[in-house]
Design a protein around this motif. Structure first.
Motif, PDB file in Angstrom:
ATOM      1  N   ILE A  28      39.652  49.070  34.836  1.00 51.11           N
ATOM      2  CA  ILE A  28      40.367  48.439  35.937  1.00 51.11           C
ATOM      3  C   ILE A  28      39.474  47.380  36.573  1.00 51.11           C
ATOM      4  O   ILE A  28      38.277  47.577  36.741  1.00 51.11           O
ATOM      5  CB  ILE A  28      40.778  49.489  36.995  1.00 51.11           C
ATOM      6  CG1 ILE A  28      41.733  50.509  36.360  1.00 51.11           C
ATOM      7  CG2 ILE A  28      41.409  48.825  38.209  1.00 51.11           C
ATOM      8  CD1 ILE A  28      42.088  51.661  37.267  1.00 51.11           C
ATOM      9  N   GLY A  29      40.064  46.266  36.952  1.00 50.57           N
ATOM     10  CA  GLY A  29      39.358  45.201  37.655  1.00 50.57           C
ATOM     11  C   GLY A  29      40.101  44.830  38.922  1.00 50.57           C
ATOM     12  O   GLY A  29      41.293  45.088  39.068  1.00 50.57           O
ATOM     13  N   ASP A 129      45.827  32.104  34.578  1.00 44.20           N
ATOM     14  CA  ASP A 129      45.440  31.980  33.173  1.00 44.20           C
ATOM     15  C   ASP A 129      44.019  32.496  32.942  1.00 44.20           C
ATOM     16  O   ASP A 129      43.752  33.193  31.960  1.00 44.20           O
ATOM     17  CB  ASP A 129      45.532  30.524  32.704  1.00 44.20           C
ATOM     18  CG  ASP A 129      46.967  30.024  32.618  1.00 44.20           C
ATOM     19  OD1 ASP A 129      47.892  30.870  32.598  1.00 44.20           O
ATOM     20  OD2 ASP A 129      47.157  28.793  32.583  1.00 44.20           O
ATOM     21  N   VAL A 130      43.111  32.159  33.854  1.00 38.74           N
ATOM     22  CA  VAL A 130      41.723  32.617  33.735  1.00 38.74           C
ATOM     23  C   VAL A 130      41.650  34.134  33.853  1.00 38.74           C
ATOM     24  O   VAL A 130      40.944  34.790  33.086  1.00 38.74           O
ATOM     25  CB  VAL A 130      40.824  31.929  34.793  1.00 38.74           C
ATOM     26  CG1 VAL A 130      39.478  32.600  34.901  1.00 38.74           C
ATOM     27  CG2 VAL A 130      40.675  30.454  34.471  1.00 38.74           C
ATOM     28  N   GLN A 136      41.903  39.960  28.814  1.00 40.70           N
ATOM     29  CA  GLN A 136      41.992  40.173  27.374  1.00 40.70           C
ATOM     30  C   GLN A 136      40.608  40.286  26.744  1.00 40.70           C
ATOM     31  O   GLN A 136      40.367  41.172  25.920  1.00 40.70           O
ATOM     32  CB  GLN A 136      42.780  39.043  26.719  1.00 40.70           C
ATOM     33  CG  GLN A 136      44.256  39.099  27.057  1.00 40.70           C
ATOM     34  CD  GLN A 136      45.003  37.856  26.597  1.00 40.70           C
ATOM     35  OE1 GLN A 136      44.411  36.915  26.104  1.00 40.70           O
ATOM     36  NE2 GLN A 136      46.323  37.856  26.791  1.00 40.70           N
ATOM     37  N   GLU A 137      39.708  39.393  27.125  1.00 44.21           N
ATOM     38  CA  GLU A 137      38.365  39.420  26.544  1.00 44.21           C
ATOM     39  C   GLU A 137      37.582  40.659  26.970  1.00 44.21           C
ATOM     40  O   GLU A 137      36.815  41.209  26.191  1.00 44.21           O
ATOM     41  CB  GLU A 137      37.592  38.155  26.941  1.00 44.21           C
ATOM     42  CG  GLU A 137      38.114  36.902  26.261  1.00 44.21           C
ATOM     43  CD  GLU A 137      37.450  35.635  26.762  1.00 44.21           C
ATOM     44  OE1 GLU A 137      36.588  35.711  27.677  1.00 44.21           O
ATOM     45  OE2 GLU A 137      37.796  34.559  26.251  1.00 44.21           O
ATOM     46  N   LEU A 142      44.071  47.065  33.561  1.00 43.33           N
ATOM     47  CA  LEU A 142      44.761  46.776  34.808  1.00 43.33           C
ATOM     48  C   LEU A 142      43.862  45.922  35.697  1.00 43.33           C
ATOM     49  O   LEU A 142      42.685  46.236  35.858  1.00 43.33           O
ATOM     50  CB  LEU A 142      45.098  48.098  35.525  1.00 43.33           C
ATOM     51  CG  LEU A 142      45.829  48.048  36.843  1.00 43.33           C
ATOM     52  CD1 LEU A 142      47.239  47.504  36.637  1.00 43.33           C
ATOM     53  CD2 LEU A 142      45.891  49.441  37.459  1.00 43.33           C
ATOM     54  N   ILE A 143      44.416  44.868  36.255  1.00 47.75           N
ATOM     55  CA  ILE A 143      43.699  44.062  37.234  1.00 47.75           C
ATOM     56  C   ILE A 143      44.567  44.006  38.480  1.00 47.75           C
ATOM     57  O   ILE A 143      45.740  43.619  38.412  1.00 47.75           O
ATOM     58  CB  ILE A 143      43.382  42.647  36.709  1.00 47.75           C
ATOM     59  CG1 ILE A 143      42.427  42.769  35.539  1.00 47.75           C
ATOM     60  CG2 ILE A 143      42.792  41.791  37.824  1.00 47.75           C
ATOM     61  CD1 ILE A 143      41.870  41.494  35.006  1.00 47.75           C
ATOM     62  N   LEU A 144      43.971  44.370  39.610  1.00 47.14           N
ATOM     63  CA  LEU A 144      44.702  44.459  40.870  1.00 47.14           C
ATOM     64  C   LEU A 144      44.296  43.332  41.815  1.00 47.14           C
ATOM     65  O   LEU A 144      43.179  42.833  41.760  1.00 47.14           O
ATOM     66  CB  LEU A 144      44.413  45.802  41.543  1.00 47.14           C
ATOM     67  CG  LEU A 144      44.767  47.051  40.748  1.00 47.14           C
ATOM     68  CD1 LEU A 144      44.215  48.289  41.428  1.00 47.14           C
ATOM     69  CD2 LEU A 144      46.276  47.162  40.598  1.00 47.14           C
ATOM     70  N   ASN A 145      45.203  42.996  42.715  1.00 43.59           N
ATOM     71  CA  ASN A 145      44.917  42.054  43.788  1.00 43.59           C
ATOM     72  C   ASN A 145      44.138  42.813  44.864  1.00 43.59           C
ATOM     73  O   ASN A 145      44.675  43.702  45.521  1.00 43.59           O
ATOM     74  CB  ASN A 145      46.224  41.492  44.352  1.00 43.59           C
ATOM     75  CG  ASN A 145      46.009  40.478  45.441  1.00 43.59           C
ATOM     76  OD1 ASN A 145      44.948  40.412  46.061  1.00 43.59           O
ATOM     77  ND2 ASN A 145      47.025  39.681  45.693  1.00 43.59           N
TER      78      ASN A 145
END
Length: 169
Positions: A28-29, A129-130, A136-137, A142-145
Motif C-alpha cells: 500500500i502507498g 499518470d505518474v 505498476q513499477e 493500493l495507493i490512497l489519497n
C-alpha cells in the motif's frame, strides 16, 4: 467425539485462513496531492505561463485605475476653480472609466480562473499518470489519497517519489 472433531476442523480452518492472509500481504502507498502540487516544478512553470499570458491585460487594468485616480485627484484639487459643467463632465468620465474598469476586471478574473483551472487539470492528469506508473513499477496493490485518510505510517508516503518523477517530465 463429534465435538472434538468439529473443534479440530475449525482450528485447522482458522489456521489455514490466517496463513493465507499472511501470505497475501498487500503493498500500500499513500500520496498527498497538495504536497505534490506545491512542490512540483510544473507549478512554477504554470505560474510563469499564466503571468505572461495575462500580463498585458493586467497592465491595462492598472493603467485604467491610474486614469481614474488622476481624474479624481483633478476634481479634488481643481474642483473649485473649474465650472460646474467641467466638474460634471469629469465626474461622468470617472463613472465611465469605473464601469469599464469593473467590467474589464471581472472578465480578467473569470478568464484567469478558467485558465488556472485548465492548467491545474492538465497537471492533475500528469500526476495521475505518474502515480499509475509508480504503482505498476513498484507493484503496489493500493495507493490512497493521504489527505482523505486519518492515519498512515510515514513509510507508506510515496509523494516524494511522485515529485521526483514529475520533475523529469
Amino acid at each position: 467425539m463429534k465435538t472434538f472433531f468439529k473443534v479440530i476442523t475449525l482450528a485447522t480452518a482458522m489456521g489455514t485462513i490466517s496463513a493465507a492472509n499472511a501470505a497475501d500481504v498487500q503493498k500500500i502507498g499513500v500520496v498527498f496531492p497538495s504536497k505534490v502540487m506545491q512542490e512540483s516544478p510544473q507549478r512554477e512553470r504554470i505560474i510563469k505561463k499564466l503571468e505572461s499570458e495575462f500580463k498585458g491585460r493586467y497592465e491595462k487594468l492598472q493603467s485604467l485605475e491610474k486614469e481614474i485616480k488622476k481624474l479624481q485627484t483633478k476634481i479634488k484639487k481643481d474642483g473649485e476653480l473649474l465650472g460646474k459643467s467641467e466638474v460634471t463632465g469629469l465626474q461622468r468620465q470617472i463613472e465611465v472609466k469605473v464601469s469599464e474598469y469593473k467590467l474589464s476586471r471581472k472578465a480578467f478574473e473569470e478568464d484567469q480562473r478558467r485558465r488556472q483551472s485548465e492548467e491545474q487539470q492538465k497537471s492533475l492528469a500528469v500526476v495521475r499518470d505518474v502515480i499509475n506508473t509508480i504503482a505498476q513499477e513498484g507493484q503496489y496493490d493500493l495507493i490512497l489519497n493521504g489527505e482523505q485518510i486519518v492515519f498512515s505510517k510515514p513509510g507508506l508516503d510515496i509523494s516524494d517519489k511522485v515529485i521526483q518523477e514529475i520533475s523529469t517530465k
